[in-house]
Structure formats: C-alpha cells, structure tokens
Design a protein around this motif. Structure first.
Motif, mmCIF file in Angstrom:
data_model
loop_
_atom_site.group_PDB
_atom_site.id
_atom_site.type_symbol
_atom_site.label_atom_id
_atom_site.label_comp_id
_atom_site.label_asym_id
_atom_site.label_seq_id
_atom_site.Cartn_x
_atom_site.Cartn_y
_atom_site.Cartn_z
ATOM 1 N N ASN A 94 0.811 -1.698 0.263
ATOM 2 C CA ASN A 94 -0.361 0.068 -0.002
ATOM 3 C C ASN A 94 1.292 0.948 -0.120
ATOM 4 O O ASN A 94 0.205 2.144 0.299
ATOM 5 C CB ASN A 94 -1.053 0.059 1.242
ATOM 6 C CG ASN A 94 -2.477 -0.417 1.078
ATOM 7 O OD1 ASN A 94 -2.944 -0.727 0.294
ATOM 8 N ND2 ASN A 94 -1.790 -2.247 1.841
ATOM 9 N N PHE A 96 2.785 2.487 2.000
ATOM 10 C CA PHE A 96 2.810 3.380 3.557
ATOM 11 C C PHE A 96 3.971 2.923 4.388
ATOM 12 O O PHE A 96 4.538 2.282 4.169
ATOM 13 C CB PHE A 96 1.157 2.246 4.468
ATOM 14 C CG PHE A 96 -0.134 2.543 4.837
ATOM 15 C CD1 PHE A 96 -0.567 4.169 4.030
ATOM 16 C CD2 PHE A 96 -0.941 1.985 3.449
ATOM 17 C CE1 PHE A 96 -1.697 4.080 3.730
ATOM 18 C CE2 PHE A 96 -1.985 1.472 3.886
ATOM 19 C CZ PHE A 96 -2.237 3.254 3.281
ATOM 20 N N ASP A 100 3.012 -1.031 6.802
ATOM 21 C CA ASP A 100 2.757 -1.808 4.815
ATOM 22 C C ASP A 100 2.199 -3.158 5.336
ATOM 23 O O ASP A 100 3.075 -3.745 5.591
ATOM 24 C CB ASP A 100 3.880 -1.243 4.217
ATOM 25 C CG ASP A 100 2.595 -1.046 2.661
ATOM 26 O OD1 ASP A 100 1.611 -1.078 2.304
ATOM 27 O OD2 ASP A 100 3.821 -1.202 1.866
ATOM 28 N N GLN A 199 -6.829 -1.746 4.651
ATOM 29 C CA GLN A 199 -7.144 -0.536 4.671
ATOM 30 C C GLN A 199 -7.234 0.266 5.666
ATOM 31 O O GLN A 199 -9.240 0.835 6.263
ATOM 32 C CB GLN A 199 -8.786 -1.301 3.829
ATOM 33 C CG GLN A 199 -9.118 -1.980 2.777
ATOM 34 C CD GLN A 199 -10.231 -2.408 2.487
ATOM 35 O OE1 GLN A 199 -10.420 -4.245 3.222
ATOM 36 N NE2 GLN A 199 -10.327 -2.192 1.702
ATOM 37 N N PRO A 200 -6.607 0.862 6.199
ATOM 38 C CA PRO A 200 -6.624 1.372 7.186
ATOM 39 C C PRO A 200 -7.041 3.143 6.649
ATOM 40 O O PRO A 200 -7.306 3.764 7.629
ATOM 41 C CB PRO A 200 -4.833 1.755 7.454
ATOM 42 C CG PRO A 200 -4.365 1.573 6.463
ATOM 43 C CD PRO A 200 -5.291 0.547 5.737
ATOM 44 N N ASN A 201 -6.783 3.437 5.246
ATOM 45 C CA ASN A 201 -7.666 4.763 5.413
ATOM 46 C C ASN A 201 -8.971 4.835 3.958
ATOM 47 O O ASN A 201 -9.040 5.428 3.693
ATOM 48 C CB ASN A 201 -6.477 5.492 4.127
ATOM 49 C CG ASN A 201 -6.661 4.224 3.347
ATOM 50 O OD1 ASN A 201 -6.271 3.228 2.816
ATOM 51 N ND2 ASN A 201 -5.550 5.160 2.299
ATOM 52 N N ALA A 202 -9.464 3.375 4.383
ATOM 53 C CA ALA A 202 -11.145 2.821 4.148
ATOM 54 C C ALA A 202 -12.049 3.842 5.521
ATOM 55 O O ALA A 202 -13.066 3.210 5.690
ATOM 56 C CB ALA A 202 -11.568 1.590 3.735
ATOM 57 N N ILE A 203 -12.323 5.041 5.595
ATOM 58 C CA ILE A 203 -12.820 5.655 5.866
ATOM 59 C C ILE A 203 -13.573 7.371 5.734
ATOM 60 O O ILE A 203 -12.664 8.111 5.026
ATOM 61 C CB ILE A 203 -12.058 6.355 7.019
ATOM 62 C CG1 ILE A 203 -11.319 4.591 7.928
ATOM 63 C CG2 ILE A 203 -13.307 6.693 8.449
ATOM 64 C CD1 ILE A 203 -10.924 5.299 9.269
ATOM 65 N N ASP A 204 -14.476 7.173 5.712
ATOM 66 C CA ASP A 204 -14.883 8.925 5.043
ATOM 67 C C ASP A 204 -15.404 9.680 5.176
ATOM 68 O O ASP A 204 -14.556 9.636 7.447
ATOM 69 C CB ASP A 204 -16.733 8.877 3.796
ATOM 70 C CG ASP A 204 -17.719 8.171 5.425
ATOM 71 O OD1 ASP A 204 -17.419 8.263 6.720
ATOM 72 O OD2 ASP A 204 -18.932 6.770 5.244
ATOM 73 N N ASN A 205 -15.442 10.797 5.316
ATOM 74 C CA ASN A 205 -15.667 12.085 5.561
ATOM 75 C C ASN A 205 -16.690 12.236 7.242
ATOM 76 O O ASN A 205 -16.396 13.023 8.276
ATOM 77 C CB ASN A 205 -15.676 13.534 5.207
ATOM 78 C CG ASN A 205 -14.825 13.770 3.771
ATOM 79 O OD1 ASN A 205 -13.451 13.592 3.761
ATOM 80 N ND2 ASN A 205 -15.668 14.231 2.310
ATOM 81 N N GLN A 211 -15.011 -0.379 4.136
ATOM 82 C CA GLN A 211 -14.135 -1.340 3.625
ATOM 83 C C GLN A 211 -14.353 -1.823 2.500
ATOM 84 O O GLN A 211 -13.733 -1.862 2.119
ATOM 85 C CB GLN A 211 -13.478 -2.325 4.860
ATOM 86 C CG GLN A 211 -12.060 -1.853 5.237
ATOM 87 C CD GLN A 211 -13.403 -1.190 6.488
ATOM 88 O OE1 GLN A 211 -14.180 -0.433 6.835
ATOM 89 N NE2 GLN A 211 -11.816 -0.821 8.551
ATOM 90 N N ASP A 214 -14.524 -0.032 -1.041
ATOM 91 C CA ASP A 214 -13.475 -0.100 -1.334
ATOM 92 C C ASP A 214 -12.125 -1.523 -1.788
ATOM 93 O O ASP A 214 -11.757 -1.286 -2.485
ATOM 94 C CB ASP A 214 -12.457 0.406 -0.241
ATOM 95 C CG ASP A 214 -10.914 1.075 -0.501
ATOM 96 O OD1 ASP A 214 -11.067 1.907 -1.321
ATOM 97 O OD2 ASP A 214 -10.043 0.419 0.236
#
Length: 230
Positions: A94, A96, A100, A199-205, A211, A214
């Motif tokens: 990913n 990161f 990662d 998927q640590p960044n699969a978060i909306d606003n 997830q 995504d």
C-alpha cells in the motif's frame, strides 16, 4: 559398432518404460452457477447480483468454505471459477511508511491440517487494480504466489467492469478466469477461500468505515473436477 548398438538398445528401453500416465477419468465433482441460490455445501457468504448474474459474495476480510463428501476416488482436483476483484486492491504494498501490508487472497485445501500447509495444498497471492505509471505502480503477485511481483491486472480476462459501489470509494472491477490444480486423495474435500485485506484509510469524511466498498471480491461459475490417473 557394438557401442552404438548398446546405446540404441538403452534408448529403446528408456522410451518404452517412460510412458505418460493415462487418465482413467476426469469428472465433475461439484458445479454451481448460483442461479438457483443453492448454498447447501457452502459455509459463509451469501448470493448477490453482479454483471447480470448471481454471484457468491462479495467478500471483504471474509470468505467461504466448501465441504464435499463421498466423492469419487481421485489423484488431483481441478478448481475453476470466475473471480471478480472489485475496487481499489493494492497488491503487494500500500506504500504506507509504517506497518505496510499486502492485500492477500488465499485458497487452502483441507485448511485444518497444518502439517500439509504447502504449495500443493495452499495458494496465496495478491491482486492490484492500481494504474501503472512510471512513478506509481502497485504490483501484484497473481498469477504467481506471493511475494512474486507482476504488473497490476496481469492475467485478467476483462477489465473496467462496473463498480460494486457508487461514490468515492471503490473502483472498476477486474475479471479473472481462475484455474488451479491441487494434489488430493480421499473421499472428502474441504476447500477454504478467503482474503486478508489491509485498508486503514477506507474511512469517509464522517468517520464511517468503507472497507467493503473500497475492496472486495466475488465468484461465479464454480466448478471442481476430480482427475484419476493410471
């Protein structure tokens, strides 16, 4: 002359004794296109509608197990199905800076028998739907095992199929015609197919987890054949 005769005689013995194995039978042990919503032999997952067909899935950090009993005697099983890779799979990395991890996809034959956890009974790979530019290209392992590296979508059958989810998360789907042979004997088969997605960044606003939109996967037209040699 005697030396030439000796060489020719040994070559003849070699070719006669090295016959190829004969296929006694190659029979379908299990087949399912999921159009009848039949999940009798399957634990885990459900049926959804995608690409004008019923499919098993979609899965995200999840999977299913198929149990087959009283199957005909065999030496190998041949597994085939349509595999849909939905969304933003990142393959082997990913990118990161910290912690990662790859997006793994795994098949295990007889998953509870750890003593045979080898390449004959397990297939672990990664998929990537990433673009591949000179300065950005998230590699995948498929069609090889992880951690081999290939370009994104290597071996695909069809790409840029519709997204599984609308909105920001997710992306187009890639279709693979998956085929794999496993060495196997006995009158029962336990087959586990699952993923380990990172998927640590699969978060909306709003802080909601996204997830499954995504990254996910599903399958169709599952078939298992038993092959016996003489």
């Amino acid at each position: 002359m005697k030396k030439k005769f000796f060489i020719l005689f040994n070559l003849l013995i070699f070719f006669v004794s090295c016959e190829y194995p004969t296929v006694i039978y190659n029979e379908v042990l299990y087949t399912n296109d999921f159009e009848n919503n039949n999940l009798t032999e399957i634990d885990g997952g459900g049926i959804s509608y995608y690409n004008n067909s019923n499919v098993l899935g979609d899965f995200n950090n999840d999977g299913f197990t198929i149990h087959l009993d009283n199957v005909i005697d065999h030496d190998y099983i041949f597994l085939s199905f349509d595999l849909y890779i939905h969304g933003n799979w990142d393959g082997n990395s990913n990118r990161f800076d910290i912690d990662d991890r790859p997006d793994l996809w795994i098949i295990e034959l007889n998953p509870n028998m750890q003593q045979i956890n080898d390449d004959y009974h397990k297939f672990e790979t990664t998929f990537s739907n990433s673009p591949c530019w000179p300065d950005y290209c998230l590699k995948q392992s498929y069609p090889d095992i992880y951690p081999n590296t290939n370009n994104p979508k290597t071996g695909f059958f069809e790409e840029n199929l519709p997204k599984k989810c609308d909105g920001f998360f997710g992306g187009p789907t890639t279709l693979y015609k998956f085929e794999k042979t496993f060495r196997h004997t006995g009158n029962s088969i336990i087959l586990r197919i699952y993923d380990k997605l990172y998927q640590p960044n699969a978060i909306d606003n709003f802080g909601n987890l996204q997830q499954k939109c995504d990254e996910s996967w599903s399958i169709d037209n599952l078939k298992i054949r038993g092959v016996k040699y003489k």
